[in-house]
Design a protein around this motif. Sequence first.
Motif, PDB file in Angstrom:
ATOM      1  N   LEU A   9       5.775   5.917  -1.705  1.00  0.00           N
ATOM      2  CA  LEU A   9       4.603   5.049  -1.699  1.00  0.00           C
ATOM      3  C   LEU A   9       3.832   5.091  -0.390  1.00  0.00           C
ATOM      4  O   LEU A   9       2.832   4.404  -0.239  1.00  0.00           O
ATOM      5  N   GLY A  10       4.307   5.885   0.558  1.00  0.00           N
ATOM      6  CA  GLY A  10       3.638   5.942   1.855  1.00  0.00           C
ATOM      7  C   GLY A  10       3.971   4.723   2.699  1.00  0.00           C
ATOM      8  O   GLY A  10       5.036   4.135   2.568  1.00  0.00           O
ATOM      9  N   GLN A  11       3.047   4.324   3.545  1.00  0.00           N
ATOM     10  CA  GLN A  11       3.297   3.198   4.438  1.00  0.00           C
ATOM     11  C   GLN A  11       3.161   1.874   3.710  1.00  0.00           C
ATOM     12  O   GLN A  11       2.346   1.738   2.794  1.00  0.00           O
ATOM     13  N   GLY A  12       3.964   0.910   4.131  1.00  0.00           N
ATOM     14  CA  GLY A  12       3.898  -0.408   3.521  1.00  0.00           C
ATOM     15  C   GLY A  12       4.903  -1.353   4.138  1.00  0.00           C
ATOM     16  O   GLY A  12       5.524  -1.050   5.150  1.00  0.00           O
ATOM     17  N   THR A  13       5.026  -2.503   3.507  1.00  0.00           N
ATOM     18  CA  THR A  13       5.956  -3.523   3.960  1.00  0.00           C
ATOM     19  C   THR A  13       7.062  -3.711   2.926  1.00  0.00           C
ATOM     20  O   THR A  13       6.985  -3.165   1.825  1.00  0.00           O
ATOM     21  N   SER A  14       8.049  -4.515   3.244  1.00  0.00           N
ATOM     22  CA  SER A  14       9.263  -4.598   2.435  1.00  0.00           C
ATOM     23  C   SER A  14       9.067  -5.045   0.988  1.00  0.00           C
ATOM     24  O   SER A  14       9.767  -4.565   0.102  1.00  0.00           O
ATOM     25  N   ASN A  15       8.152  -5.940   0.680  1.00  0.00           N
ATOM     26  CA  ASN A  15       7.974  -6.412  -0.696  1.00  0.00           C
ATOM     27  C   ASN A  15       7.131  -5.476  -1.553  1.00  0.00           C
ATOM     28  O   ASN A  15       7.254  -5.476  -2.772  1.00  0.00           O
ATOM     29  N   MET A  16       6.276  -4.688  -0.933  1.00  0.00           N
ATOM     30  CA  MET A  16       5.364  -3.818  -1.668  1.00  0.00           C
ATOM     31  C   MET A  16       6.079  -2.803  -2.558  1.00  0.00           C
ATOM     32  O   MET A  16       5.730  -2.660  -3.737  1.00  0.00           O
ATOM     33  N   PRO A  17       7.096  -2.087  -2.071  1.00  0.00           N
ATOM     34  CA  PRO A  17       7.717  -1.089  -2.950  1.00  0.00           C
ATOM     35  C   PRO A  17       8.430  -1.703  -4.153  1.00  0.00           C
ATOM     36  O   PRO A  17       8.411  -1.137  -5.237  1.00  0.00           O
ATOM     37  N   SER A  18       9.033  -2.873  -3.975  1.00  0.00           N
ATOM     38  CA  SER A  18       9.703  -3.521  -5.106  1.00  0.00           C
ATOM     39  C   SER A  18       8.694  -3.922  -6.178  1.00  0.00           C
ATOM     40  O   SER A  18       8.924  -3.721  -7.368  1.00  0.00           O
ATOM     41  N   ALA A  19       7.565  -4.485  -5.757  1.00  0.00           N
ATOM     42  CA  ALA A  19       6.532  -4.900  -6.713  1.00  0.00           C
ATOM     43  C   ALA A  19       5.931  -3.690  -7.423  1.00  0.00           C
ATOM     44  O   ALA A  19       5.735  -3.701  -8.645  1.00  0.00           O
TER      45      ALA A  19
END
Length: 164
Positions: A57-67
């Motif tokens: 998913l590239g760059q992001g924060t901890s909740n973003m990939p789960s959602a």
Amino acid sequence: MENAVNQKSVISVRWIKTPSMMAKLNNDGSCRDEQCGGEGLIKDNQGNFIFAYSFNLGQGTSNMPSASTLLCGLKCCANNGINLVWGEIDSLVLIKCIKRDWKPPWKIAKEIQQNQNLVEENGFNISHCFREANKLADKLASFSASCRITCIIIIIFFNGKGRR
């Protein structure tokens, strides 16, 4: 203070079979060094694979990939006619937000709304599971966060006796 006793409780953690004719969606997202990835797999009530997916998913924060990973899995189920779905994810924050118990973090509000719509429109069931019960998805999500490939989708349909 009297002698304090540290009490430990034991919780049985395992993959739980779904009722007959219901599929189980296990997925997880992961971030490592700000690089995120996600993975999910869908099994029938006997534990046989129906399909799996993994993507960076590239760059992001901890909740973003789960959602994002849950959204991908729910869309795959809806688009492939898998109507009876029990989704499990090890993010309690995500579960509480989708069930409208908590207000979602603003960075993932759009993904939460899309997940809510899919769950409500299709009658999907979602629940929290411990990471230990979600080991395969957890390991593959860690791999996908470090993978340079954008998307891998593995679609395998089994009827229990072989490929259909």
